[in-house]
Design an enzyme around this catalytic site. Structure first.
Site, PDB file in Angstrom:
ATOM      1  N   ILE A 188      48.017  45.009  40.370  1.00  0.00           N
ATOM      2  CA  ILE A 188      47.801  44.265  41.955  1.00  0.00           C
ATOM      3  C   ILE A 188      48.734  43.055  41.960  1.00  0.00           C
ATOM      4  O   ILE A 188      49.031  42.698  42.882  1.00  0.00           O
ATOM      5  CB  ILE A 188      46.408  44.253  42.282  1.00  0.00           C
ATOM      6  CG1 ILE A 188      45.718  45.563  42.173  1.00  0.00           C
ATOM      7  CG2 ILE A 188      46.363  43.585  43.420  1.00  0.00           C
ATOM      8  CD1 ILE A 188      46.383  46.687  43.195  1.00  0.00           C
ATOM      9  N   ASN A 241      34.128  32.196  54.022  1.00  0.00           N
ATOM     10  CA  ASN A 241      34.556  32.848  52.662  1.00  0.00           C
ATOM     11  C   ASN A 241      33.361  32.416  51.677  1.00  0.00           C
ATOM     12  O   ASN A 241      33.856  32.333  50.547  1.00  0.00           O
ATOM     13  CB  ASN A 241      35.973  31.809  52.392  1.00  0.00           C
ATOM     14  CG  ASN A 241      36.551  32.675  51.054  1.00  0.00           C
ATOM     15  OD1 ASN A 241      36.402  33.600  50.891  1.00  0.00           O
ATOM     16  ND2 ASN A 241      37.238  31.770  50.436  1.00  0.00           N
ATOM     17  N   HIS A 256      36.249  43.525  38.236  1.00  0.00           N
ATOM     18  CA  HIS A 256      35.073  42.655  38.128  1.00  0.00           C
ATOM     19  C   HIS A 256      34.273  42.491  37.051  1.00  0.00           C
ATOM     20  O   HIS A 256      33.699  41.748  37.058  1.00  0.00           O
ATOM     21  CB  HIS A 256      34.403  42.541  39.599  1.00  0.00           C
ATOM     22  CG  HIS A 256      35.567  42.314  40.860  1.00  0.00           C
ATOM     23  ND1 HIS A 256      35.770  43.363  41.571  1.00  0.00           N
ATOM     24  CD2 HIS A 256      35.688  41.248  41.497  1.00  0.00           C
ATOM     25  CE1 HIS A 256      36.680  42.865  42.380  1.00  0.00           C
ATOM     26  NE2 HIS A 256      36.759  41.699  42.523  1.00  0.00           N
ATOM     27  N   CYS A 289      42.215  45.251  41.819  1.00  0.00           N
ATOM     28  CA  CYS A 289      42.463  44.003  42.457  1.00  0.00           C
ATOM     29  C   CYS A 289      43.302  43.328  41.030  1.00  0.00           C
ATOM     30  O   CYS A 289      43.582  44.082  40.027  1.00  0.00           O
ATOM     31  CB  CYS A 289      41.437  43.193  42.661  1.00  0.00           C
ATOM     32  SG  CYS A 289      41.667  41.705  43.617  1.00  0.00           S
TER      33      CYS A 289
END
Ligand code: GLN
Ligand code: ZN
Length: 720
Positions: free
Chosen positions: A397, A105, A660, A692
């Site tokens: 989302i 991650n 983003h 997202c």
């Protein structure tokens, strides 16, 4: 006595000094000089930790943002004359793309060749990580650098690899390094014959380097370990924890060729203490053939810095080790008495936090528990009867902006300075505002906004038995961004409903459907440290069963749509593709277990934010959801190609807004994506949504962008 070595110790600092220094510099509150001396001090502390426990360690591992970027600068692929320019490569409009580092991650900055052959030139970057370093200088190896870069000119891999290796050696020679620690984990990828040939050629460059070069691999096994031992290096580091036994097997026959073996026996990726007696025996066995140095398997930066100050349930503390305690494990292996080893490892392998009912429930699972009925083609009609959604339904989302106020109030509550009642009232107020905004914008499917959630995994971890949160166990996920992975230590179950209160309240305020919002089992596992005393598959089913109960409660509360987020499903996949089938088998089944017993008219959504979709499409389809929302803007339509290749009969929301970035996309820009997609996906199956969740955006961006998104849907409907 056995020699010890360690690498990859976290740069974050016990008090997250790294984050504070760098973010302070960005905000103009820390001067350049303060930043540099602060980082130097921090690095000194790291090196003191190493020195207190192990015989040797790499120097110059510290970065101001990301080692891949530093390597690109060392190679002269990018230029940065000042720290401002350096950070422009990291964040903001012209930053490099970021992606996951192997199957971890951690996100690195992706060097971009833009299809061209660059002129490499060994360069001392403005941020000089090797200042004052002579011994054992840390470098990222040529194979990893190149394999993890993008847009290489076609057919040039071999030559580029040689040039990268040559430039790295030039750099090392010019800097007068005496020895090198070379991190080259890409050797664990499944390399082709041609790639191996290119490696042999390129690594020949290291013969020019007068001192020792020790080459480290980790995260999995190396398929051709014998080949690795033939390279002109003085030592080879292998992972003996995450290798499925494959490295160990090869070591039985590999010719040492006078090379040191850095045996990675202490896990750098998971928090469990090791069975040190067994590790010591393994090292002794290896020492019969090799000159062995005991080290960690995988860099330690995947772990929090130290257990000091961690808030863990009683009994758990003596089962775990963070980075500093892993160093201690290495020193114990070398110097500890048998008794010390025994007492350190006494909890290893014992089960902790067992729940009999949960165990039995998993044991009694039958095939039909993984099978939703009726088939999609039938249930979709019932869903449409209930939901009555227009063509091109619009939704988001899940999260809405986590404003400063939301974070402040949540913190007050978490610190016990705000009563449950006052906090609930505050959250309800935020939800009501969010519903009102969605109403005014004219969206079709609503969300409650996730204001009560700190983090999509931590939130559930706190509400589930068998999962501990650590309090201060911070780990860097990229740049200065940190998260606190919870520890799944025991059998998992709900304490009771986890999310119903908020979702049901949101639904009570509107006639539009509000989505129940859950984090899926694979993502909860991927972003936590997971127990190893039972198979991960079983942990996934335990979590799935808890989510299943939650979904049943949604249905009772009149919720008609449930979204189970699985953004980590790709990242958790094993590095070697030959191991994918087994992983995706249980990953997919755990998702199916969550929703297999819902009513036909309950619509199941999932969300993933992963751009290279084609390679996992066959598995994704097996998840048997009704609707999926995925990222599309950054992959520039590649996703759409993936859909061309399969018979995708489900509904899909391709993200039309890259959340983003603070940029507010126009209707036309979003429409371009939709029009391309509509060539492949039937319009009846098409949803309109962002990429997202919106928690990192501001309302000032969210409202105009969503207004455009709704306008786009209207325009599309009118054109039909
Ligand atoms: N529902 C989550 C949100 O909107 C999904 C986050 C994610 O995909 N990473 O924040
Ligand atoms: Zn996402």
């Amino acid at each position: 006595m056995i020699k010890t070595y360690a690498y990859g110790f976290p740069r974050l600092g016990k008090q997250r000094e790294f984050k504070r220094l760098i973010e302070g510099f960005w905000a103009g509150k820390v001067t350049e000089e303060e930043l540099l001396t602060g980082i130097e001090k921090l690095n000194k502390k790291r090196e003191e930790s190493y020195a207190a426990h192990v015989d040797n360690f790499p120097r110059g591992e510290m970065t101001l943002y990301d080692p891949m970027l530093d390597t690109a600068l060392i190679l002269g692929l990018y230029r940065a004359e000042s720290l401002e320019e350096y950070f422009q490569l990291c964040r903001g409009k012209n930053a490099l793309e970021m992606t996951k580092w192997f199957n971890t991650n951690y996100h690195y900055l992706v060097p971009d060749f833009e299809g061209k052959r660059p002129q490499f030139k060994a360069t001392v970057p403005v941020w000089d990580r090797h200042k004052g370093v002579k011994r054992n200088a840390h470098l990222i190896g040529p194979l990893t650098f190149l394999k993890l870069s993008k847009n290489l000119p076609e057919g040039a891999f071999g030559e580029l690899l040689k040039e990268v290796a040559k430039t790295l050696v030039d750099y090392a020679v010019e800097r007068g390094f005496e020895s090198i620690h070379l991190d080259d984990p890409a050797f664990v990828l499944e390399l082709s014959k041609e790639e191996w040939k290119a490696v042999e050629e390129a690594y020949g460059e290291f013969e020019r380097f007068p001192g020792d070069v020790n080459l480290f691999t980790y995260y999995d096994s190396v398929d051709n370990l014998a080949g690795l031992f033939e390279l002109p290096v003085s030592g080879v580091g292998v992972d003996l924890v995450h290798d499925r036994g494959e490295n160990l097997k090869q070591l039985k026959t590999v010719e040492p060729g006078g090379k040191k073996l850095f045996a990675g026996v202490i896990d750098g990726r998971n928090v469990w203490r090791a069975d040190l007696t067994a590790k010591r025996a393994l090292l002794a066995e290896l020492a019969e053939r090799f000159e062995v140095v005991a080290t960690n398997a995988a860099p330690l930066f995947h772990l929090p810095v130290s257990l000091a100050g961690a808030t863990l349930p009683e009994g758990l503390l003596e089962k775990v080790a963070f980075a500093e305690e892993k160093l201690k494990e290495l020193s114990l292996i070398a110097k500890g008495s048998d008794q010390e080893l025994n007492s350190w490892s006494k909890g290893v392998g014992s089960s902790f936090g067992e729940l009999k009912e949960v165990r039995e429930r998993v044991q009694n699972l039958k095939e039909e528990d993984f099978e939703r009925k009726p088939a999609y083609s039938e249930r979709v009609k019932k869903q449409q009867e209930v939901l009555k959604l227009p063509l091109f339904p619009t939704t988001t989302i899940g999260s809405f902006p986590q404003t400063e106020e939301v974070r402040r109030v949540r913190l007050l509550y978490r610190k016990g300075k705000l009563s449950q009642e006052d906090y609930d009232t505050f959250i309800r107020g935020e939800i009501a505002k969010a519903i009102q905004i969605q109403e005014e914008l004219g969206l079709d499917v609503f969300v409650h906004g996730e204001f009560e959630r700190t983090d999509m995994v931590e939130f559930f971890a706190e509400k589930m038995k068998g999962i501990a949160t650590t309090g201060n166990g911070w780990v860097i996920s990229y740049g200065t961004r940190c998260y606190r992975p919870p520890i799944i230590y025991g059998d998992v179950d709900r304490e009771g409903p986890m999310t119903i209160k908020e979702i049901a309240f949101a639904q009570s305020l509107t006639d539009k459907p509000v989505k129940g919002m859950l984090t899926g089992p694979v993502t909860i596992i991927a972003w936590s440290f997971v127990r190893e005393d039972i198979p991960t598959e079983e942990v996934a089913y335990q979590i799935a069963l808890a989510l299943k109960d939650e979904i049943a409660d949604y249905e009772k509360a009149g919720i008609k749509i449930v979204q189970i987020d699985e953004p980590a499903i790709r990242e958790k996949a094993p590095i070697k593709r030959r191991n994918w089938d087994d992983y995706f088998r249980w990953a997919v089944r755990s998702f199916r277990l969550c929703h297999s017993s819902v009513k036909p008219e309950t619509q199941i959504h999932t969300h993933m934010c992963y751009s290279e979709f084609g390679e996992i499409m066959e598995y994704i389809l097996q998840m048997d959801f009704d609707v999926i929302s995925i990222e599309a803007t950054r992959s520039k339509g590649d996703i759409i190609e993936a859909f061309e290749k399969v018979n995708f009969d489900r509904q899909i929301g391709l993200g039309v807004w890259d959340i983003h970035s603070p940029y507010v996309p126009t209707v036309e820009e979003m429409k371009e994506i939709v029009e391309r997609a509509l060539k492949v996906i039937p319009k009846e199956n098409f949803w309109i949504n962002p990429d997202c969740g919106l928690k990192t955006r501001r309302w000032e961006e969210v409202i105009p962008a969503l207004r455009n998104l709704v306008a786009l849907a209207k325009e599309l409907r009118e054109e039909q």
